[in-house]
Design a protein around this motif. Structure first.
Motif, PDB file in Angstrom:
ATOM      1  N   ILE A   1       0.754  -1.653   0.280  1.00  0.00           N
ATOM      2  CA  ILE A   1      -0.007  -0.149  -0.105  1.00  0.00           C
ATOM      3  C   ILE A   1       0.976   1.689  -0.044  1.00  0.00           C
ATOM      4  CG2 ILE A   1      -1.672   1.215   1.394  1.00  0.00           C
ATOM      5  CD1 ILE A   1      -3.079  -1.480   2.334  1.00  0.00           C
ATOM      6  N   GLU A   2       2.148   1.144   0.574  1.00  0.00           N
ATOM      7  CA  GLU A   2       2.964   2.667   0.777  1.00  0.00           C
ATOM      8  C   GLU A   2       3.569   2.490  -0.964  1.00  0.00           C
ATOM      9  OE1 GLU A   2       7.363   3.745   2.900  1.00  0.00           O
ATOM     10  OE2 GLU A   2       6.125   1.957   3.754  1.00  0.00           O
ATOM     11  N   LYS A   3       3.739   1.753  -1.565  1.00  0.00           N
ATOM     12  CA  LYS A   3       4.295   1.582  -2.798  1.00  0.00           C
ATOM     13  C   LYS A   3       3.301   1.937  -3.710  1.00  0.00           C
ATOM     14  CE  LYS A   3       6.445  -1.430  -6.074  1.00  0.00           C
ATOM     15  NZ  LYS A   3       6.964  -2.931  -6.303  1.00  0.00           N
ATOM     16  N   MET A   4       2.228   1.772  -3.238  1.00  0.00           N
ATOM     17  CA  MET A   4       1.418   2.376  -4.229  1.00  0.00           C
ATOM     18  C   MET A   4       0.983   3.669  -3.876  1.00  0.00           C
ATOM     19  SD  MET A   4      -2.414  -0.088  -4.104  1.00  0.00           S
ATOM     20  CE  MET A   4      -3.057   0.824  -4.768  1.00  0.00           C
ATOM     21  N   MET A   5       1.040   4.307  -3.054  1.00  0.00           N
ATOM     22  CA  MET A   5       0.999   5.961  -2.862  1.00  0.00           C
ATOM     23  C   MET A   5       2.337   6.401  -3.255  1.00  0.00           C
ATOM     24  SD  MET A   5       0.482   5.491   1.219  1.00  0.00           S
ATOM     25  CE  MET A   5      -1.148   5.214   1.897  1.00  0.00           C
ATOM     26  N   VAL A   6       3.611   5.279  -4.087  1.00  0.00           N
ATOM     27  CA  VAL A   6       4.304   6.338  -5.119  1.00  0.00           C
ATOM     28  C   VAL A   6       3.982   6.557  -6.353  1.00  0.00           C
ATOM     29  CG1 VAL A   6       6.474   6.230  -5.127  1.00  0.00           C
ATOM     30  CG2 VAL A   6       5.903   5.612  -3.130  1.00  0.00           C
ATOM     31  N   GLU A   7       3.433   5.053  -6.538  1.00  0.00           N
ATOM     32  CA  GLU A   7       3.892   4.639  -8.222  1.00  0.00           C
ATOM     33  C   GLU A   7       2.127   5.183  -8.700  1.00  0.00           C
ATOM     34  OE1 GLU A   7       4.703   0.969  -7.946  1.00  0.00           O
ATOM     35  OE2 GLU A   7       7.613   1.286  -7.182  1.00  0.00           O
ATOM     36  N   ASN A   8       1.119   4.370  -8.082  1.00  0.00           N
ATOM     37  CA  ASN A   8      -0.240   4.388  -8.158  1.00  0.00           C
ATOM     38  C   ASN A   8      -0.737   5.806  -8.870  1.00  0.00           C
ATOM     39  OD1 ASN A   8      -4.207   4.067  -8.383  1.00  0.00           O
ATOM     40  ND2 ASN A   8      -2.774   2.385  -8.468  1.00  0.00           N
ATOM     41  N   LEU A   9      -1.668   6.806 -10.047  1.00  0.00           N
ATOM     42  CA  LEU A   9      -1.894   8.282  -9.511  1.00  0.00           C
ATOM     43  C   LEU A   9      -3.092   8.031  -9.322  1.00  0.00           C
ATOM     44  CD1 LEU A   9      -1.066  10.465 -11.271  1.00  0.00           C
ATOM     45  CD2 LEU A   9      -2.666   9.791 -12.891  1.00  0.00           C
ATOM     46  N   ALA A  10      -4.331   7.179  -8.993  1.00  0.00           N
ATOM     47  CA  ALA A  10      -4.907   7.669  -8.504  1.00  0.00           C
ATOM     48  C   ALA A  10      -5.080   7.168  -6.642  1.00  0.00           C
ATOM     49  CB  ALA A  10      -6.077   6.872  -8.650  1.00  0.00           C
ATOM     50  N   MET A  11      -4.097   6.445  -6.031  1.00  0.00           N
ATOM     51  CA  MET A  11      -3.928   6.376  -4.394  1.00  0.00           C
ATOM     52  C   MET A  11      -3.288   7.963  -4.558  1.00  0.00           C
ATOM     53  SD  MET A  11      -3.525   4.953  -2.343  1.00  0.00           S
ATOM     54  CE  MET A  11      -3.916   3.612  -1.887  1.00  0.00           C
ATOM     55  N   GLN A  12      -2.112   8.329  -5.695  1.00  0.00           N
ATOM     56  CA  GLN A  12      -1.612   9.644  -4.689  1.00  0.00           C
ATOM     57  C   GLN A  12      -2.885  11.045  -4.995  1.00  0.00           C
ATOM     58  OE1 GLN A  12       0.871  10.578  -8.184  1.00  0.00           O
ATOM     59  NE2 GLN A  12       3.275   9.106  -7.558  1.00  0.00           N
ATOM     60  N   TYR A  13      -4.109  10.883  -5.998  1.00  0.00           N
ATOM     61  CA  TYR A  13      -5.024  11.950  -5.753  1.00  0.00           C
ATOM     62  C   TYR A  13      -5.827  11.936  -4.401  1.00  0.00           C
ATOM     63  CZ  TYR A  13      -9.823  13.721  -5.804  1.00  0.00           C
ATOM     64  OH  TYR A  13     -11.098  13.653  -5.827  1.00  0.00           O
ATOM     65  N   LEU A  14      -6.122  10.865  -3.788  1.00  0.00           N
ATOM     66  CA  LEU A  14      -7.111  10.035  -2.301  1.00  0.00           C
ATOM     67  C   LEU A  14      -5.866  10.855  -1.500  1.00  0.00           C
ATOM     68  CD1 LEU A  14      -8.720   6.405  -2.212  1.00  0.00           C
ATOM     69  CD2 LEU A  14      -9.612   8.641  -2.286  1.00  0.00           C
ATOM     70  N   THR A  15      -4.290  10.658  -1.300  1.00  0.00           N
ATOM     71  CA  THR A  15      -3.532  10.612  -0.248  1.00  0.00           C
ATOM     72  C   THR A  15      -2.909  12.074  -0.537  1.00  0.00           C
ATOM     73  OG1 THR A  15      -1.638  10.161  -1.083  1.00  0.00           O
ATOM     74  CG2 THR A  15      -3.427   8.223  -0.003  1.00  0.00           C
ATOM     75  N   GLY A  16      -3.531  12.831  -1.746  1.00  0.00           N
ATOM     76  CA  GLY A  16      -2.969  14.312  -1.460  1.00  0.00           C
ATOM     77  C   GLY A  16      -1.238  14.372  -1.753  1.00  0.00           C
ATOM     78  N   GLN A  17      -0.895  12.970  -2.504  1.00  0.00           N
ATOM     79  CA  GLN A  17       0.666  12.781  -2.787  1.00  0.00           C
ATOM     80  C   GLN A  17       1.336  12.928  -1.635  1.00  0.00           C
ATOM     81  OE1 GLN A  17       1.030  16.353  -5.963  1.00  0.00           O
ATOM     82  NE2 GLN A  17       1.433  14.284  -7.067  1.00  0.00           N
ATOM     83  N   LEU A  18       0.975  12.512  -0.600  1.00  0.00           N
ATOM     84  CA  LEU A  18       1.020  12.006   0.712  1.00  0.00           C
ATOM     85  C   LEU A  18       1.754  10.244   0.201  1.00  0.00           C
ATOM     86  CD1 LEU A  18      -0.597  13.878   3.644  1.00  0.00           C
ATOM     87  CD2 LEU A  18       1.768  14.364   2.529  1.00  0.00           C
ATOM     88  N   VAL A  19       3.175   9.567   0.759  1.00  0.00           N
ATOM     89  CA  VAL A  19       3.527   8.913   0.967  1.00  0.00           C
ATOM     90  C   VAL A  19       3.607   8.723   2.611  1.00  0.00           C
ATOM     91  CG1 VAL A  19       5.645   7.143   0.851  1.00  0.00           C
ATOM     92  CG2 VAL A  19       4.997   9.029  -0.807  1.00  0.00           C
ATOM     93  N   ILE A  20       2.789   7.909   2.462  1.00  0.00           N
ATOM     94  CA  ILE A  20       2.033   7.153   4.649  1.00  0.00           C
ATOM     95  C   ILE A  20       3.312   5.426   4.595  1.00  0.00           C
ATOM     96  CG2 ILE A  20       1.174   7.112   5.861  1.00  0.00           C
ATOM     97  CD1 ILE A  20      -1.571   8.449   4.620  1.00  0.00           C
ATOM     98  N   SER A  21       4.308   6.106   6.048  1.00  0.00           N
ATOM     99  CA  SER A  21       4.818   4.550   6.570  1.00  0.00           C
ATOM    100  C   SER A  21       4.343   3.458   6.182  1.00  0.00           C
ATOM    101  CB  SER A  21       5.640   4.894   7.334  1.00  0.00           C
ATOM    102  OG  SER A  21       6.100   3.737   7.879  1.00  0.00           O
ATOM    103  N   TYR A  22       4.100   2.528   5.480  1.00  0.00           N
ATOM    104  CA  TYR A  22       3.291   0.974   5.908  1.00  0.00           C
ATOM    105  C   TYR A  22       3.455   0.723   7.857  1.00  0.00           C
ATOM    106  CZ  TYR A  22       8.006  -1.387   7.504  1.00  0.00           C
ATOM    107  OH  TYR A  22       9.029  -1.972   8.072  1.00  0.00           O
ATOM    108  N   ARG A  23       3.852   1.407   8.451  1.00  0.00           N
ATOM    109  CA  ARG A  23       3.624   0.779  10.038  1.00  0.00           C
ATOM    110  C   ARG A  23       2.780   2.059  10.282  1.00  0.00           C
ATOM    111  NH1 ARG A  23       9.607   1.584  10.211  1.00  0.00           N
ATOM    112  NH2 ARG A  23      10.657  -0.647  10.351  1.00  0.00           N
ATOM    113  N   THR A  24       2.655   3.008   9.783  1.00  0.00           N
ATOM    114  CA  THR A  24       1.323   3.789  10.487  1.00  0.00           C
ATOM    115  C   THR A  24      -0.001   3.260   9.244  1.00  0.00           C
ATOM    116  OG1 THR A  24       2.887   5.839  10.423  1.00  0.00           O
ATOM    117  CG2 THR A  24       0.661   6.218  10.072  1.00  0.00           C
ATOM    118  N   ILE A  25       0.282   2.696   8.481  1.00  0.00           N
ATOM    119  CA  ILE A  25      -1.422   1.986   7.949  1.00  0.00           C
ATOM    120  C   ILE A  25      -1.684   0.564   8.842  1.00  0.00           C
ATOM    121  CG2 ILE A  25      -1.958   0.918   5.504  1.00  0.00           C
ATOM    122  CD1 ILE A  25      -0.094   2.727   4.459  1.00  0.00           C
ATOM    123  N   ASN A  26      -0.645   0.441   8.976  1.00  0.00           N
ATOM    124  CA  ASN A  26      -0.767  -1.546   9.881  1.00  0.00           C
ATOM    125  C   ASN A  26      -1.396  -0.840  11.192  1.00  0.00           C
ATOM    126  OD1 ASN A  26      -0.517  -3.233   7.733  1.00  0.00           O
ATOM    127  ND2 ASN A  26       2.118  -2.458   8.475  1.00  0.00           N
TER     128      ASN A  26
END
Length: 508
Positions: free
Chosen positions: A76-101
């Protein structure tokens, strides 16, 4: 001739929403999540420390990832870097997988998903996609995130625990009692607990100290019986403390973990070993898993829950108790047609179309003419007796009361044959209340309206399991523990709901 392109061209940053199709799933996810009341996110608010990520952002990111069949925090963290739709949802923020879990298993997450289901249900009703009146219920087994060889069986624990108790009592009589001055009396009826063994260890240690003190105060050259006693005390102490006590504590922990089940997994103690569906080689799979129960309408999951027991019979009533709306009509398959379920639904005045165990066989021509069909027997009301089609007579003998595993009491009338040695069966057991409930249910199922509604069940609830398993790839839990597994299942089911909601909303 080729189309011109240049990767080194300097361009201004564009609005990401303009690069996505207008009917993209992320817009639906964003709309549904942002419609939730702010009070639903109060459990995630912290007054101290550095500013945290908005829970709306994390929830939307999780739902989109699950809708794409991605469940790992690192992916999911990798998606925030590479996936355009995920970047739109997150406002181009990259969140650590530890925070996600950590967010996925946060204390308020289970209540948040419940609120999300309730809010989406009301939205679907307003758009007339569901009516919330008829629930199609079914269950499936989802493999737990556990090692399939980490099983613990109740029968094995009971067997080895009984052997330990027998060995303990023999050992105490033959080895321990002769060595200590304080007499230890064991109850033959009650088992020896790990706490008692700890107390015995302390007594042995005190006895060992007193022997050591006596040897130091009055040393004797050559053979000394006190030294022999000291060696035996040390040996017995190691046996009680390192062997008996450890094993007794292990069995007590296992017994407390079963909580009415026949097995559990050491990796995930809330998971129960269940018979999964056969694989392509038709080999039965016995794996640790959870029983996922869902209620659908128009293929939207309105409610869900997970249970540790493999059968569906004991899940219906607690499943309906947790349903947030008023259930009006219940449609379910034969696994739910127990006497307790049918009787309780009648008492609560809930309409239901539920097959019972032998409903399918009773509709066949062979059963209607068979002597197994009680309608082919002659009943004498005055004498309270049944007569077999071949002339064997069975007279009422006594009432039998028995309780099911849930504590429900059944009343069974026992009829005995006048000639038990010659009759095809010695006794006849009839549960009149259950017979009445089954006849009533059969009439409802065979009616034109009932058969039409029941036929809808297989095209409403069963495809959902295929969608989450085959399309989303959700065949195995990603988290461990009943609470975390329920969160994991809720995210997968809500993601599937949002995919359908997005398609049907954009279709109109």
């Amino acid at each position: 001739m080729y189309i011109h392109y240049n990767t080194n061209q300097t361009t201004l940053p564009l609005e990401l929403s303009a690069l996505l199709p207008h009917n993209h799933l992320v817009f639906t996810i964003e709309k549904v999540v942002n419609k939730l009341d702010d009070n639903a996110f109060l459990n995630f608010y912290h007054e101290f420390g550095r500013p945290s990520y908005p829970p709306q952002l994390l929830l939307a990111a999780l739902l989109f990832a699950y809708s794409q069949g991605i469940f790992s925090g690192r992916k999911i963290e990798k998606m925030m870097v590479e996936n355009l739709a995920m970047q739109y949802l997150t406002g181009q923020l990259v969140i650590s997988y530890r925070t996600i879990n950590r967010f996925r298993v946060a204390p308020g997450m289970q209540e948040l998903i419940r609120n999300l289901f309730i809010d989406l249900n009301l939205q679907l009703k307003m758009e007339e996609l569901v009516s919330l009146e008829c629930l199609f219920i079914d269950g499936t087994k989802i493999e737990a995130n556990a090692n399939k060889y980490s099983f613990v069986w109740r029968k094995a624990v009971d067997k080895f625990s009984a052997k330990l108790q027998a060995t303990l009592k023999t050992y105490f009589q033959e080895e321990i009692n002769p060595l200590i001055q304080e007499a230890i009396v064991l109850d033959d009826q009650e088992p020896v607990t790990s706490e008692q063994l700890t107390e015995f260890s302390q007594i042995l240690e005190e006895e060992l100290k007193s022997v050591n003190q006596a040897i130091e105060e009055n040393p004797v050259k050559g053979k000394d019986e006190r030294k022999t006693k000291r060696r035996k005390l040390k040996k017995v102490l190691r046996k009680v403390r390192d062997d008996f006590s450890a094993r007794a504590q292990k069995y007590e922990t296992y017994q407390a973990t079963f909580t009415g089940r026949n097995s559990f997994s050491k990796t995930d103690t809330d998971a129960t070993f269940m018979r999964m569906k056969d694989d392509h080689m038709r080999n039965g799979q016995l794996k640790a898993g959870y029983n996922l129960q869902i209620a659908t309408e128009n293929q939207f999951v309105l409610h869900y829950d997970s249970f540790p027991n493999p059968t569906d019979t004991k899940t219906l009533l607690p499943f309906l108790d947790s349903y947030p709306h008023d259930a009006k009509t219940i449609v379910a398959d034969a696994g739910y047609g127990s006497e307790e379920n049918l009787l309780t639904l009648d008492q609560e005045e809930i309409n239901h179309l539920i097959k019972y165990g032998r409903f399918g066989k009773e509709q066949k021509r062979g059963y209607r003419k068979s002597d197994k069909n009680l309608d082919n027997w002659h009943y004498d009301e005055k004498e309270d007796s049944y007569t077999h089609p071949e002339g064997w007579k069975y007279v009422f003998h006594h009432l039998k009361h028995q309780k099911t595993q849930t504590g429900f009491e059944q009343e069974i009338k026992v009829y005995q044959a006048e000639e038990p040695e010659l009759a095809p069966q010695k006794g006849l057991y009839i549960n009149e209340r259950y017979q009445y409930l089954k006849q009533k249910e059969a009439q409802a199922l065979l009616s034109p309206e009932g058969s039409q509604v029941f036929a809808q069940r297989k095209v409403d609830v069963e495809p959902v399991f295929g969608q989450i398993k085959a399309c989303l790839g959700y065949k195995r839990c990603n988290l461990r523990g009943k609470r975390q597994v329920k969160i994991d299942m809720g995210l997968a089911l809500m993601a599937n709901n949002l995919i359908k909601y997005n398609r049907r909303s954009n279709r109109t």
